[in-house]
Structures are given as structure tokens and as C-alpha cells.
Design a protein around this motif. Structure first.
Motif, PDB file in Angstrom:
ATOM      1  N   GLY B 147       0.338  35.140  29.324  1.00  0.00           N
ATOM      2  CA  GLY B 147       0.455  33.716  29.018  1.00  0.00           C
ATOM      3  C   GLY B 147      -0.887  32.985  28.972  1.00  0.00           C
ATOM      4  N   ARG B 148      -1.980  33.687  29.361  1.00  0.00           N
ATOM      5  CA  ARG B 148      -3.309  33.076  29.325  1.00  0.00           C
ATOM      6  C   ARG B 148      -4.099  33.649  28.155  1.00  0.00           C
ATOM      7  NH1 ARG B 148      -4.707  31.340  34.470  1.00  0.00           N
ATOM      8  NH2 ARG B 148      -6.521  30.420  33.439  1.00  0.00           N
ATOM      9  N   THR B 149      -5.201  33.001  27.801  1.00  0.00           N
ATOM     10  CA  THR B 149      -6.083  33.560  26.770  1.00  0.00           C
ATOM     11  C   THR B 149      -7.526  33.465  27.249  1.00  0.00           C
ATOM     12  OG1 THR B 149      -6.328  31.413  25.677  1.00  0.00           O
ATOM     13  CG2 THR B 149      -4.586  32.863  24.837  1.00  0.00           C
ATOM     14  N   GLU B 150      -8.387  34.282  26.625  1.00  0.00           N
ATOM     15  CA  GLU B 150      -9.825  34.185  26.851  1.00  0.00           C
ATOM     16  C   GLU B 150     -10.494  34.165  25.480  1.00  0.00           C
ATOM     17  OE1 GLU B 150     -11.558  37.179  29.401  1.00  0.00           O
ATOM     18  OE2 GLU B 150     -10.412  36.513  31.158  1.00  0.00           O
ATOM     19  N   SER B 151     -11.692  33.569  25.428  1.00  0.00           N
ATOM     20  CA  SER B 151     -12.418  33.567  24.158  1.00  0.00           C
ATOM     21  C   SER B 151     -13.182  34.885  24.028  1.00  0.00           C
ATOM     22  CB  SER B 151     -13.394  32.402  24.104  1.00  0.00           C
ATOM     23  OG  SER B 151     -14.434  32.636  25.037  1.00  0.00           O
ATOM     24  N   TYR B 152     -13.597  35.207  22.779  1.00  0.00           N
ATOM     25  CA  TYR B 152     -14.387  36.421  22.556  1.00  0.00           C
ATOM     26  C   TYR B 152     -15.639  36.394  23.427  1.00  0.00           C
ATOM     27  CZ  TYR B 152     -11.312  37.444  18.617  1.00  0.00           C
ATOM     28  OH  TYR B 152     -10.213  37.734  17.855  1.00  0.00           O
ATOM     29  N   ALA B 153     -16.247  35.202  23.599  1.00  0.00           N
ATOM     30  CA  ALA B 153     -17.462  35.082  24.402  1.00  0.00           C
ATOM     31  C   ALA B 153     -17.188  35.378  25.876  1.00  0.00           C
ATOM     32  CB  ALA B 153     -18.046  33.678  24.234  1.00  0.00           C
ATOM     33  N   GLU B 154     -16.047  34.886  26.363  1.00  0.00           N
ATOM     34  CA  GLU B 154     -15.705  35.149  27.773  1.00  0.00           C
ATOM     35  C   GLU B 154     -15.492  36.636  28.016  1.00  0.00           C
ATOM     36  OE1 GLU B 154     -13.297  31.264  29.434  1.00  0.00           O
ATOM     37  OE2 GLU B 154     -12.456  32.303  27.692  1.00  0.00           O
ATOM     38  N   VAL B 155     -14.850  37.280  27.041  1.00  0.00           N
ATOM     39  CA  VAL B 155     -14.594  38.717  27.184  1.00  0.00           C
ATOM     40  C   VAL B 155     -15.926  39.484  27.155  1.00  0.00           C
ATOM     41  CG1 VAL B 155     -13.507  40.750  26.150  1.00  0.00           C
ATOM     42  CG2 VAL B 155     -12.273  38.580  26.240  1.00  0.00           C
ATOM     43  N   ALA B 156     -16.855  39.058  26.273  1.00  0.00           N
ATOM     44  CA  ALA B 156     -18.163  39.720  26.190  1.00  0.00           C
ATOM     45  C   ALA B 156     -18.859  39.643  27.551  1.00  0.00           C
ATOM     46  CB  ALA B 156     -19.009  39.049  25.108  1.00  0.00           C
ATOM     47  N   GLN B 157     -18.798  38.474  28.155  1.00  0.00           N
ATOM     48  CA  GLN B 157     -19.386  38.270  29.478  1.00  0.00           C
ATOM     49  C   GLN B 157     -18.742  39.213  30.501  1.00  0.00           C
ATOM     50  OE1 GLN B 157     -20.937  34.697  30.187  1.00  0.00           O
ATOM     51  NE2 GLN B 157     -21.870  35.707  31.964  1.00  0.00           N
ATOM     52  N   ALA B 158     -17.413  39.242  30.502  1.00  0.00           N
ATOM     53  CA  ALA B 158     -16.686  40.057  31.482  1.00  0.00           C
ATOM     54  C   ALA B 158     -16.948  41.548  31.286  1.00  0.00           C
ATOM     55  CB  ALA B 158     -15.186  39.764  31.388  1.00  0.00           C
ATOM     56  N   ALA B 159     -17.181  41.956  30.020  1.00  0.00           N
ATOM     57  CA  ALA B 159     -17.396  43.385  29.751  1.00  0.00           C
ATOM     58  C   ALA B 159     -18.859  43.759  29.990  1.00  0.00           C
ATOM     59  CB  ALA B 159     -16.980  43.725  28.328  1.00  0.00           C
ATOM     60  N   GLY B 160     -19.671  42.787  30.398  1.00  0.00           N
ATOM     61  CA  GLY B 160     -21.034  43.105  30.797  1.00  0.00           C
ATOM     62  C   GLY B 160     -22.103  42.898  29.746  1.00  0.00           C
ATOM     63  N   SER B 161     -21.754  42.367  28.564  1.00  0.00           N
ATOM     64  CA  SER B 161     -22.752  42.102  27.518  1.00  0.00           C
ATOM     65  C   SER B 161     -22.496  40.751  26.896  1.00  0.00           C
ATOM     66  CB  SER B 161     -22.708  43.172  26.429  1.00  0.00           C
ATOM     67  OG  SER B 161     -22.970  44.435  26.980  1.00  0.00           O
ATOM     68  N   VAL B 165     -20.719  39.203  21.362  1.00  0.00           N
ATOM     69  CA  VAL B 165     -19.460  38.537  20.994  1.00  0.00           C
ATOM     70  C   VAL B 165     -18.787  39.193  19.786  1.00  0.00           C
ATOM     71  CG1 VAL B 165     -18.420  36.327  20.345  1.00  0.00           C
ATOM     72  CG2 VAL B 165     -20.308  36.383  21.968  1.00  0.00           C
ATOM     73  N   ARG B 166     -19.620  39.516  18.781  1.00  0.00           N
ATOM     74  CA  ARG B 166     -19.037  40.150  17.578  1.00  0.00           C
ATOM     75  C   ARG B 166     -18.475  41.525  17.903  1.00  0.00           C
ATOM     76  NH1 ARG B 166     -20.420  37.810  12.638  1.00  0.00           N
ATOM     77  NH2 ARG B 166     -19.962  39.751  11.575  1.00  0.00           N
ATOM     78  N   ALA B 167     -19.164  42.227  18.795  1.00  0.00           N
ATOM     79  CA  ALA B 167     -18.695  43.574  19.170  1.00  0.00           C
ATOM     80  C   ALA B 167     -17.340  43.479  19.884  1.00  0.00           C
ATOM     81  CB  ALA B 167     -19.719  44.270  20.046  1.00  0.00           C
ATOM     82  N   VAL B 168     -17.095  42.388  20.579  1.00  0.00           N
ATOM     83  CA  VAL B 168     -15.788  42.191  21.206  1.00  0.00           C
ATOM     84  C   VAL B 168     -14.725  42.063  20.109  1.00  0.00           C
ATOM     85  CG1 VAL B 168     -14.350  40.600  22.546  1.00  0.00           C
ATOM     86  CG2 VAL B 168     -16.656  41.178  23.340  1.00  0.00           C
ATOM     87  N   GLY B 169     -15.096  41.315  19.064  1.00  0.00           N
ATOM     88  CA  GLY B 169     -14.176  41.174  17.932  1.00  0.00           C
ATOM     89  C   GLY B 169     -13.834  42.542  17.341  1.00  0.00           C
ATOM     90  N   THR B 170     -14.844  43.395  17.168  1.00  0.00           N
ATOM     91  CA  THR B 170     -14.613  44.739  16.629  1.00  0.00           C
ATOM     92  C   THR B 170     -13.740  45.566  17.570  1.00  0.00           C
ATOM     93  OG1 THR B 170     -16.846  44.590  15.739  1.00  0.00           O
ATOM     94  CG2 THR B 170     -15.772  46.738  15.626  1.00  0.00           C
ATOM     95  N   ALA B 171     -14.036  45.454  18.881  1.00  0.00           N
ATOM     96  CA  ALA B 171     -13.250  46.219  19.861  1.00  0.00           C
ATOM     97  C   ALA B 171     -11.775  45.826  19.777  1.00  0.00           C
ATOM     98  CB  ALA B 171     -13.787  45.984  21.265  1.00  0.00           C
ATOM     99  N   CYS B 172     -11.503  44.528  19.625  1.00  0.00           N
ATOM    100  CA  CYS B 172     -10.112  44.068  19.525  1.00  0.00           C
ATOM    101  C   CYS B 172      -9.480  44.533  18.212  1.00  0.00           C
ATOM    102  CB  CYS B 172     -10.042  42.545  19.622  1.00  0.00           C
ATOM    103  SG  CYS B 172     -10.430  41.947  21.277  1.00  0.00           S
ATOM    104  N   ALA B 173     -10.280  44.451  17.130  1.00  0.00           N
ATOM    105  CA  ALA B 173      -9.747  44.808  15.811  1.00  0.00           C
ATOM    106  C   ALA B 173      -9.452  46.306  15.707  1.00  0.00           C
ATOM    107  CB  ALA B 173     -10.726  44.392  14.724  1.00  0.00           C
ATOM    108  N   THR B 174     -10.081  47.106  16.580  1.00  0.00           N
ATOM    109  CA  THR B 174      -9.848  48.558  16.518  1.00  0.00           C
ATOM    110  C   THR B 174      -9.114  49.055  17.759  1.00  0.00           C
ATOM    111  OG1 THR B 174     -12.025  48.922  17.512  1.00  0.00           O
ATOM    112  CG2 THR B 174     -11.908  48.981  15.108  1.00  0.00           C
ATOM    113  N   ASN B 175      -8.482  48.141  18.487  1.00  0.00           N
ATOM    114  CA  ASN B 175      -7.733  48.516  19.698  1.00  0.00           C
ATOM    115  C   ASN B 175      -6.644  49.527  19.344  1.00  0.00           C
ATOM    116  OD1 ASN B 175      -6.221  48.630  22.007  1.00  0.00           O
ATOM    117  ND2 ASN B 175      -5.523  46.480  21.944  1.00  0.00           N
ATOM    118  N   PRO B 176      -6.699  50.757  19.882  1.00  0.00           N
ATOM    119  CA  PRO B 176      -5.660  51.740  19.559  1.00  0.00           C
ATOM    120  C   PRO B 176      -4.346  51.465  20.277  1.00  0.00           C
ATOM    121  CG  PRO B 176      -7.397  52.748  20.899  1.00  0.00           C
ATOM    122  CD  PRO B 176      -7.747  51.295  20.762  1.00  0.00           C
TER     123      PRO B 176
END
Lengths: 165, 213
Positions: B147-161, B165-176
Motif C-alpha cells: 500500500g506504500r510507494t517509493e520513488s526511483y531516487a529513494e530506492v537508489a539510495q536504499a540500494a546503496g547507490s 536512479v536510472r539503473a533502478v528504473g532498468t532493474a524494475c523494468a527487467t524484474n523477473p
């Protein structure tokens, strides 16, 4: 080189043909065991099959070996019985005639039966069949022709003797 | 009728017509039975590397695939299931069979999720299709609460980089593993949805479902 397909696609594509070949070569009772052993063995070896290989010929080769193994193990275990084992009906079954045809192929001597099943049911050229059963392509072709001759006689017989009222 | 003046292809077609006719119901039943037996034999011999099934969902047909380790792929119809299976054959193993029973738990949990009665998935997952930073992103996503959301930037921060931000977008777009690994909870900083594997409409549906439950 074309990459290997998921094995499920191989089962869907070739399963029916291999079942017919097994029915013709092994008879209706052992056909399902033959099919199962063929596809299990094929699945195990599948990652080593060279990409672009002729899958149908490969499956028929495995089915041929499994059929020989099955017949051998049946013969070893065979014990005399008073009643002969239930045999598939020789009478034409009023569906599509497939059982009658496969049964007739099953009555041929082994070499003819294999040549007919692998050539006419699986669609393999005699060159491939020779590689599977041994001998020359010409010998395989002759066995196929002899098998067809016998088959036509057997399948034509009811028409000649039965007659319609 | 001629007496053996040669056996033509047409003769062969006629003689073998019964054997090349379309499958009868009995044949189809025999092949179903044999398929099931093959799946069982393959499992006991350790010869089955990937099992899959296709389930219906409010977002259309979903392909679910699993290895011995766990769920390895969830795919929307939009991704073309045949193409996804072909890719699994090349990247994981071609020893793939349709074995619905192997994915009963996943199918049930997804049903519950779509019914609004499940907020977290409790399934073993196989992340072998993802590596490096993309894998770090995917491993963070289940921490975004239902029920919550995070921005691509927040996820980039949480994943350590923070700058990736764009790489987070790619990671989501290729989520298996979409749905189970909730990449749909990652949205643009301006609040708009951003892209989604299953289409933007699917993303909207999922976020409304989670907001309502």
C-alpha cells in the motif's frame, strides 16, 4: 544455430508420433511404458543434444532402444500361462481404424515392423532408419517394402472375405 | 486394383491415414496421463530443472516458473510467454515441463493477493536471473510496505547507490519476479506512475488494489 526449445515443446510436438510408433512396435499394452521411458531418457539427455539436431530421429532412436530393452525384460520374466494374455482385438474397431492399422503393423516381423513404423509413422528416411536398426539403407528400404506388401494383404483381407449383405 | 506396380506416396497417405488423423479424445487422454507420469518420473530422477504453469488473473494470464530453489520467473502475457520460456531454456536449462502442481502455492498466494487478503508473499524465490546492482534493487523492494510507494531516487539510495536512479528504473523494468517482488510500488518522484512490465494500466490497478484493501 537454433537454440534448444523448452522440452515441453518437444513433448507437445513429438509426443503423439512417438506414441503411435510405440503402439506399432510394442503393441497397445507396452506402448505407454515405452513412451514414458523414451521421454524420461530424452529429458535427461536433452541438454547434451547438439542444437539443430533432428529431434524426431533422436527420439525414434531412443524409442527403438527402449523397445528392445522392454521386450527383453518381458521375455525374461515371461512365465507360461494357461490363458494367453489378452491381446488387442484384431477386429476393426469402429472408430477411426487406427488401432486396426497399428495392430496390423505390430503383426509384422520385427525388421519390417520397425522399417514401416519409423518410415511411415515417424517419417524418417531409410538412411536414418538404417543407422538406428543397423544394416544398409537398401536393406531397410526392402524391409519397408516387404512390410507394406504384407500390410496391404492383411488390411485388405476383411474387404475380400467379409462382403456386405 | 493394380497388383504391386509400386507403392506411391498417395498410396501410403491412404494406407496410413488412420495413424495421421487428428488426435482422438482417447489419444489426448493417454497423452495427458503420460505427460503427468513423465513429470513425476522426471522429478524423482532429478531431471526437471524448470516447472511452469499459466494462471488467470485480473491482469490477464500470468506465467509462473520455478526451479528446485524457488520461483524464478513471473511473466505477464504482454511479455509473450513462449519467448519467456525460450529465454529460460537458454539462461537456466532447457529441461522445462509444464507441471501445474509444482506451482500450487504460488498460484494460491497470488489469488489471495488479488482478492486483497494477502499483503506479503511467503514463497521461496530464485534470483538467479538477476545480478549486481539490479539484484540489490530487487532485494530492497519487498521492504516497501504493502500500500506504500517509493520513488526511483529513494530506492537508489536504499540500494546503496543514490545516483543510480536510472539503473533502478532498468532493474524494475527487467524484474523477473513482478508482483511477488513489488516493483509496482516504485513510482516517479512527481507522483506519476512510471513504466511497468505489465503496462501502466496494470500498475494503476495494483496500486489501487493495495490502497483499497
Amino acid at each position: 544455430m537454433e537454440p534448444r526449445k523448452p522440452f515441453e515443446a518437444i513433448v507437445q510436438e513429438h509426443g503423439p508420433t512417438v506414441l503411435r510408433v510405440c503402439r506399432a512396435v510394442l503393441g497397445p499394452h507396452d506402448a505407454e511404458d515405452g513412451w514414458s521411458e523414451t521421454f524420461l531418457s530424452a529429458l535427461q539427455a536433452y541438454p547434451e543434444l547438439p542444437p539443430g539436431a533432428n529431434v524426431e530421429a533422436w527420439l525414434v532412436t531412443i524409442a527403438h532402444r527402449k523397445a528392445i530393452d522392454l521386450v527383453r525384460s518381458r521375455n525374461r520374466r515371461a512365465v507360461p500361462v494357461e490363458e494367453p494374455p489378452e491381446r488387442h482385438s484384431r477386429l476393426g474397431i469402429p472408430d477411426d481404424g487406427q488401432a486396426e492399422l497399428l495392430d496390423a503393423v505390430g503383426q509384422l516381423p520385427p525388421k519390417q515392423r520397425q522399417a514401416v513404423a519409423y518410415h511411415y509413422l515417424a517419417g524418417l528416411p531409410y538412411k536414418d532408419i538404417a543407422a538406428i536398426v543397423g544394416g544398409t539403407p537398401d536393406a531397410a528400404r526392402r524391409a519397408g517394402a516387404d512390410g507394406i506388401k504384407a500390410l496391404r494383404t492383411v488390411l485388405a483381407a476383411p474387404l475380400l472375405t467379409g462382403g456386405t449383405p | 486394383m493394380s497388383i504391386d506396380t509400386g507403392f506411391t506416396d498417395a498410396d501410403a497417405a491412404r494406407l496410413f491415414a488412420p495413424a495421421t488423423a487428428p488426435l482422438t479424445t482417447a489419444d489426448a487422454a493417454a497423452l495427458d496421463r503420460l505427460h503427468q507420469r513423465l513429470a513425476e518420473d522426471a522429478r524423482s530422477k532429478g531431471a526437471l530443472d524448470v516447472a511452469y504453469r499459466v494462471v488467470d488473473s485480473p491482469l490477464g494470464k500470468l506465467l509462473l516458473a520455478a526451479t528446485e530453489q524457488g520461483i524464478v520467473r513471473v511473466a505477464f502475457a504482454l511479455e509473450d510467454h513462449d519467448a519467456v520460456l525460450q529465454l529460460l531454456a537458454e539462461k537456466v536449462s532447457p529441461r522445462i515441463l509444464r507441471v501445474p502442481a509444482r506451482l500450487d502455492a504460488a498460484a494460491r498466494e497470488l489469488d489471495e493477493y488479488f482478492a486483497g487478503t494477502r499483503r506479503e508473499f511467503d514463497l521461496p524465490l530464485d534470483f538467479r536471473l538477476s545480478r549486481g546492482f539490479r539484484l540489490s534493487v530487487l532485494q530492497h523492494l519487498p521492504h516497501i510496505a504493502y500500500g506504500r510507494t517509493e520513488s526511483y531516487a529513494e530506492v537508489a539510495q536504499a540500494a546503496g547507490s543514490p545516483r543510480a536512479v536510472r539503473a533502478v528504473g532498468t532493474a524494475c523494468a527487467t524484474n523477473p519476479l513482478p508482483l511477488i517482488v513489488p516493483c509496482h510500488r516504485v513510482v516517479k518522484s512527481d507522483g506519476s506512475f512510471g513504466g511497468y512490465l505489465g503496462g501502466t494500466e496494470a500498475k494503476r490497478t495494483l496500486l489501487s488494489l493495495e490502497a483499497a484493501a
